[in-house]
Design a protein around this motif. Sequence first.
Motif, PDB file in Angstrom:
ATOM      1  N   PRO A   1      18.281  54.372  82.549  1.00 51.10           N
ATOM      2  CA  PRO A   1      18.548  54.191  81.108  1.00 51.10           C
ATOM      3  C   PRO A   1      17.710  55.112  80.221  1.00 51.10           C
ATOM      4  N   LEU A   2      16.451  55.351  80.582  1.00 48.50           N
ATOM      5  CA  LEU A   2      15.607  56.239  79.784  1.00 48.50           C
ATOM      6  C   LEU A   2      16.132  57.672  79.813  1.00 48.50           C
TER       7      LEU A   2
ATOM      8  N   ILE B   1      12.069  53.052  74.202  1.00 47.01           N
ATOM      9  CA  ILE B   1      11.299  51.859  74.552  1.00 47.01           C
ATOM     10  C   ILE B   1      12.065  50.598  74.187  1.00 47.01           C
ATOM     11  N   ARG B   2      12.680  50.605  72.984  1.00 43.37           N
ATOM     12  CA  ARG B   2      13.382  49.415  72.490  1.00 43.37           C
ATOM     13  C   ARG B   2      14.570  49.059  73.366  1.00 43.37           C
ATOM     14  N   TYR B   3      15.368  50.047  73.770  1.00 43.87           N
ATOM     15  CA  TYR B   3      16.612  49.754  74.480  1.00 43.87           C
ATOM     16  C   TYR B   3      16.557  50.057  75.983  1.00 43.87           C
ATOM     17  N   GLY B   4      15.549  50.793  76.423  1.00 38.45           N
ATOM     18  CA  GLY B   4      15.473  51.132  77.840  1.00 38.45           C
ATOM     19  C   GLY B   4      14.361  50.441  78.598  1.00 38.45           C
ATOM     20  N   VAL B   5      13.246  50.142  77.891  1.00 43.84           N
ATOM     21  CA  VAL B   5      12.100  49.540  78.561  1.00 43.84           C
ATOM     22  C   VAL B   5      12.037  48.036  78.333  1.00 43.84           C
ATOM     23  N   VAL B   6      12.160  47.613  77.071  1.00 46.91           N
ATOM     24  CA  VAL B   6      11.998  46.198  76.735  1.00 46.91           C
ATOM     25  C   VAL B   6      12.957  45.287  77.502  1.00 46.91           C
ATOM     26  N   PRO B   7      14.267  45.606  77.570  1.00 44.21           N
ATOM     27  CA  PRO B   7      15.164  44.696  78.309  1.00 44.21           C
ATOM     28  C   PRO B   7      14.801  44.534  79.782  1.00 44.21           C
ATOM     29  N   GLN B   8      14.211  45.572  80.375  1.00 39.99           N
ATOM     30  CA  GLN B   8      13.857  45.485  81.794  1.00 39.99           C
ATOM     31  C   GLN B   8      12.534  44.752  82.030  1.00 39.99           C
ATOM     32  N   VAL B   9      11.622  44.841  81.063  1.00 39.50           N
ATOM     33  CA  VAL B   9      10.269  44.332  81.273  1.00 39.50           C
ATOM     34  C   VAL B   9      10.044  42.974  80.612  1.00 39.50           C
TER      35      VAL B   9
END
Length: 317
Positions: free
Chosen positions: A222-223, A237-245
Amino acid sequence: MKPEPAPKMLSARWQEMRGTKTLLSAIAVILIYFWASAGLGINVTQFTSGETWRQMGDLVIRMGPFYRINSCKDAQTAWGNDEPVAGKPNPAKVQAVCDQGKTEYLWYPDYIGEQWAYAKQSSDPLLTTFKMAILGSFLGALFAVPFSLLAARNLVKSKAVYYTVRTFNNLVRTIPDLVLASVLTGMFGLGAIPAIGALAIFSFALVAKMASESIEAIDPGPLEAMQACGANRLQQIRYGVVPQVLPQYLSYTLYVLEVDVRASTVLGLVGAGGIGQLLYADLNLMRYRNVGAIVVVLLISVLLVDIVSTKLRERLV
């Protein structure tokens, strides 16, 4: 004679290697044990001696519904002929204490009522302990968010920033919570503020470490896709990292809350408020029945927190 098939030979050699590795591992564990115990004055017989177990049993009994009688005067009062406290005379116990120097125990009939009353009195300090743990874990987890992002190798391109933040997180994590509480108590005085500050710093270091490792393990797809579409770093970070973490982050926060509930009890030993301070006072005054009541209250409370937190974490992850 036909030669043995290669797979069978490899399997036999592998079994031999596994056996050798197991033996070497056992020897290494034994050597490490002897190295760690050398110079510490550890005597194994202390754990098996009757005196050690007698002292432990004496402490447990005194936390329960019994008085310890080890003086002749107390024995006469408890089991003597002149209206004994025990209700009926017992010359054998009086003789055992007075003549033989033994220790006897007298049943305390109002134990349950007294314990229940003291447990209700400790409800306010227990609530204070929970409040300190909740505030400490919440503040620590909140401040850990930017530091966990800056300590993730796959998000930070600057090695100087990455290693600086990583080193800072490691340094904070090395400071024991009791030391933090002691220093903050000297700064702010007795009360809940030093405990909240110590728990917040402890929670920050723990959540920052675990969250940064989770960020480094995310799927980079996604990133890379958003980067190819021209998304900036905040959008990535908002759409690629936060949903996963986010599920792992919330799970870490709940886990830290469990740890903080236990740690906040210990912090009371340095005057940081809560039920730990009450426990420390009772220990100093040797009011062991009160200590027993607090231990039971803490046991039930911690078990409930563990059960609720485990169920919530199972749903998140």
